[in-house]
Write a protein that holds these residues in place. Structure first.
Motif, PDB file in Angstrom:
ATOM      1  N   GLY A 118      -0.772   4.086   9.010  1.00  0.00           N
ATOM      2  CA  GLY A 118      -0.051   3.014   9.672  1.00  0.00           C
ATOM      3  C   GLY A 118      -0.853   2.183  10.657  1.00  0.00           C
ATOM      4  N   CYS A 119      -2.156   2.458  10.806  1.00  0.00           N
ATOM      5  CA  CYS A 119      -2.953   1.700  11.782  1.00  0.00           C
ATOM      6  C   CYS A 119      -3.425   0.358  11.225  1.00  0.00           C
ATOM      7  CB  CYS A 119      -4.131   2.518  12.290  1.00  0.00           C
ATOM      8  SG  CYS A 119      -5.433   2.803  11.080  1.00  0.00           S
ATOM      9  N   GLY A 120      -3.278   0.152   9.920  1.00  0.00           N
ATOM     10  CA  GLY A 120      -3.657  -1.133   9.329  1.00  0.00           C
ATOM     11  C   GLY A 120      -4.933  -1.102   8.507  1.00  0.00           C
ATOM     12  N   LYS A 121      -5.341   0.076   8.056  1.00  0.00           N
ATOM     13  CA  LYS A 121      -6.588   0.191   7.301  1.00  0.00           C
ATOM     14  C   LYS A 121      -6.621  -0.725   6.080  1.00  0.00           C
ATOM     15  CE  LYS A 121      -6.151   4.665   6.735  1.00  0.00           C
ATOM     16  NZ  LYS A 121      -5.014   5.045   7.570  1.00  0.00           N
ATOM     17  N   THR A 122      -5.581  -0.691   5.283  1.00  0.00           N
ATOM     18  CA  THR A 122      -5.564  -1.489   4.052  1.00  0.00           C
ATOM     19  C   THR A 122      -5.537  -2.977   4.365  1.00  0.00           C
ATOM     20  OG1 THR A 122      -4.494   0.304   2.847  1.00  0.00           O
ATOM     21  CG2 THR A 122      -4.338  -1.897   1.877  1.00  0.00           C
ATOM     22  N   THR A 123      -4.707  -3.383   5.302  1.00  0.00           N
ATOM     23  CA  THR A 123      -4.614  -4.801   5.664  1.00  0.00           C
ATOM     24  C   THR A 123      -5.949  -5.312   6.185  1.00  0.00           C
ATOM     25  OG1 THR A 123      -2.268  -4.529   6.186  1.00  0.00           O
ATOM     26  CG2 THR A 123      -3.377  -6.454   7.119  1.00  0.00           C
TER      27      THR A 123
ATOM     28  N   GLY B  76      -8.923  -3.825   5.824  1.00  0.00           N
ATOM     29  CA  GLY B  76      -9.943  -3.659   4.784  1.00  0.00           C
ATOM     30  C   GLY B  76      -9.927  -4.784   3.768  1.00  0.00           C
ATOM     31  N   LYS B  77      -8.743  -5.155   3.296  1.00  0.00           N
ATOM     32  CA  LYS B  77      -8.644  -6.257   2.325  1.00  0.00           C
ATOM     33  C   LYS B  77      -9.089  -7.578   2.946  1.00  0.00           C
ATOM     34  CE  LYS B  77      -5.074  -4.445  -0.748  1.00  0.00           C
ATOM     35  NZ  LYS B  77      -3.682  -4.579  -1.208  1.00  0.00           N
ATOM     36  N   ALA B  78      -8.682  -7.824   4.193  1.00  0.00           N
ATOM     37  CA  ALA B  78      -9.083  -9.065   4.874  1.00  0.00           C
ATOM     38  C   ALA B  78     -10.596  -9.106   5.078  1.00  0.00           C
ATOM     39  CB  ALA B  78      -8.356  -9.187   6.213  1.00  0.00           C
ATOM     40  N   MET B  79     -11.171  -7.966   5.439  1.00  0.00           N
ATOM     41  CA  MET B  79     -12.618  -7.882   5.646  1.00  0.00           C
ATOM     42  C   MET B  79     -13.366  -8.128   4.341  1.00  0.00           C
ATOM     43  SD  MET B  79     -14.933  -7.103   8.020  1.00  0.00           S
ATOM     44  CE  MET B  79     -13.880  -6.347   9.215  1.00  0.00           C
ATOM     45  N   ALA B  80     -12.930  -7.471   3.281  1.00  0.00           N
ATOM     46  CA  ALA B  80     -13.586  -7.631   1.977  1.00  0.00           C
ATOM     47  C   ALA B  80     -13.472  -9.076   1.486  1.00  0.00           C
ATOM     48  CB  ALA B  80     -12.977  -6.672   0.965  1.00  0.00           C
ATOM     49  N   LYS B  81     -12.326  -9.683   1.684  1.00  0.00           N
ATOM     50  CA  LYS B  81     -12.134 -11.071   1.261  1.00  0.00           C
ATOM     51  C   LYS B  81     -13.057 -12.006   2.045  1.00  0.00           C
ATOM     52  CE  LYS B  81      -8.671 -14.659   0.619  1.00  0.00           C
ATOM     53  NZ  LYS B  81      -7.268 -15.047   0.769  1.00  0.00           N
TER      54      LYS B  81
ATOM     55  N   LEU C 263      -9.884   2.103  13.655  1.00  0.00           N
ATOM     56  CA  LEU C 263      -8.761   1.301  14.128  1.00  0.00           C
ATOM     57  C   LEU C 263      -7.906   2.183  15.026  1.00  0.00           C
ATOM     58  CD1 LEU C 263      -7.768  -0.625  10.870  1.00  0.00           C
ATOM     59  CD2 LEU C 263      -9.345  -1.324  12.693  1.00  0.00           C
ATOM     60  N   LYS C 264      -7.963   1.904  16.308  1.00  0.00           N
ATOM     61  CA  LYS C 264      -7.312   2.741  17.306  1.00  0.00           C
ATOM     62  C   LYS C 264      -6.063   2.037  17.828  1.00  0.00           C
ATOM     63  CE  LYS C 264      -8.231   5.201  21.596  1.00  0.00           C
ATOM     64  NZ  LYS C 264      -9.291   5.705  22.474  1.00  0.00           N
ATOM     65  N   GLY C 265      -4.968   2.798  17.866  1.00  0.00           N
ATOM     66  CA  GLY C 265      -3.741   2.193  18.345  1.00  0.00           C
ATOM     67  C   GLY C 265      -2.792   3.180  18.986  1.00  0.00           C
ATOM     68  N   ASP C 266      -1.853   2.642  19.686  1.00  0.00           N
ATOM     69  CA  ASP C 266      -0.808   3.389  20.364  1.00  0.00           C
ATOM     70  C   ASP C 266       0.187   3.955  19.344  1.00  0.00           C
ATOM     71  OD1 ASP C 266       2.205   2.732  21.586  1.00  0.00           O
ATOM     72  OD2 ASP C 266       0.876   3.790  22.979  1.00  0.00           O
TER      73      ASP C 266
ATOM     74  N   VAL D  46      -5.332  -9.315  12.933  1.00  0.00           N
ATOM     75  CA  VAL D  46      -6.235  -8.901  11.856  1.00  0.00           C
ATOM     76  C   VAL D  46      -7.463  -9.805  11.839  1.00  0.00           C
ATOM     77  CG1 VAL D  46      -6.487  -8.687   9.346  1.00  0.00           C
ATOM     78  CG2 VAL D  46      -4.410  -7.852  10.466  1.00  0.00           C
ATOM     79  N   ASP D  47      -7.270 -11.110  11.987  1.00  0.00           N
ATOM     80  CA  ASP D  47      -8.407 -12.037  11.997  1.00  0.00           C
ATOM     81  C   ASP D  47      -9.380 -11.716  13.130  1.00  0.00           C
ATOM     82  OD1 ASP D  47      -7.467 -13.386   9.761  1.00  0.00           O
ATOM     83  OD2 ASP D  47      -6.526 -14.999  10.930  1.00  0.00           O
ATOM     84  N   ASP D  48      -8.848 -11.363  14.306  1.00  0.00           N
ATOM     85  CA  ASP D  48      -9.715 -11.007  15.432  1.00  0.00           C
ATOM     86  C   ASP D  48     -10.451  -9.697  15.178  1.00  0.00           C
ATOM     87  OD1 ASP D  48      -9.035 -13.325  16.798  1.00  0.00           O
ATOM     88  OD2 ASP D  48      -7.571 -12.337  18.109  1.00  0.00           O
ATOM     89  N   ILE D  49      -9.775  -8.740  14.553  1.00  0.00           N
ATOM     90  CA  ILE D  49     -10.443  -7.478  14.199  1.00  0.00           C
ATOM     91  C   ILE D  49     -11.588  -7.757  13.236  1.00  0.00           C
ATOM     92  CG2 ILE D  49     -10.190  -5.264  12.977  1.00  0.00           C
ATOM     93  CD1 ILE D  49      -7.295  -5.153  14.103  1.00  0.00           C
ATOM     94  N   VAL D  50     -11.313  -8.550  12.212  1.00  0.00           N
ATOM     95  CA  VAL D  50     -12.345  -8.894  11.221  1.00  0.00           C
ATOM     96  C   VAL D  50     -13.533  -9.565  11.908  1.00  0.00           C
ATOM     97  CG1 VAL D  50     -12.864 -10.358   9.218  1.00  0.00           C
ATOM     98  CG2 VAL D  50     -10.773  -8.962   9.249  1.00  0.00           C
TER      99      VAL D  50
END
Length: 184
Positions: free
Chosen positions: A10-15, A17-22, A111-114, A160-164
């Motif tokens: 639930g931390c957003g790995k797939t979201t 990861g896909k944004a990063m790969a794209k 990906l670290k989150g509360d 997500v954009d800022d993480i990327v």
């Protein structure tokens, strides 16, 4: 370069990861696709996986990463990689890799989150085999990357954009340092 996007469910790995790969135009693989059906069924019944369940799964992800590396391809792979031992399997393919074991060149992106934010995200998704009830077992198992590991920690409190963008900036710094040390 291989990036492994890691963290609890639930931390957003797939979201991410896909944004990063794209963004990078790199290959993408989701660790969930490497799970045998028995693991998915077990998790779907709110039964946490054991090391015995995880080791063959992690080994198959290692083989994928090794192939990417051997072929000279860049890639983004998602994987919870909760324990340092699991990250060792991903990089070396060995359960008890000694310090001399050859490790694949990867960068872990933690990906670290509360907990409350992650629960909210998990409750908002549908069709995933991982129930919210397993989050606490993952948090209990989590060993955050330490200074001995090639890892960058990013808060999931940002977009997500800022993480990327942060991860790409970190990759560029590491590549720049690598080129400088190769020239020296």
């Amino acid at each position: 370069m291989i990036l492994i996007i890691m963290g609890v469910c639930g931390c957003g790995k797939t979201t991410v990861g896909k944004a990063m790969a794209k963004k990078l135009q790199w290959q993408f693989a989701d660790a969930d696709d490497f799970h045998p059906e028995a693991n998915k069924v077990k998790m779907g019944k709110s039964i946490p996986l054991t090391d015995e369940d995880r080791i063959p799964w992690l080994t198959s992800i290692h083989q994928y990463i090794k192939t990417l590396n051997t072929e000279g391809n860049n890639g983004v792979v998602t994987c919870s990689a909760l324990k340092k031992m699991y990250r060792g399997i991903l990089t070396s393919g060995e359960v008890t890799a000694d310090k001399g074991a050859e490790k694949l060149p990867v960068l872990f992106v933690y990906l670290k989150g509360d907990r409350d934010l992650i629960i909210k995200r998990m409750e908002g998704r549908s069709g995933h085999f991982m129930p919210v009830s397993l989050l606490d077992s993952q948090l209990a198992l989590l060993e955050e990357p330490d200074k001995s590991e090639e890892a960058v920690t990013v808060s999931i409190d940002i977009s997500v954009d800022d993480i990327v963008a942060l991860v790409i900036e970190e990759c560029e710094k590491r590549l720049s340092r690598s080129v400088k040390s190769d020239v020296s």
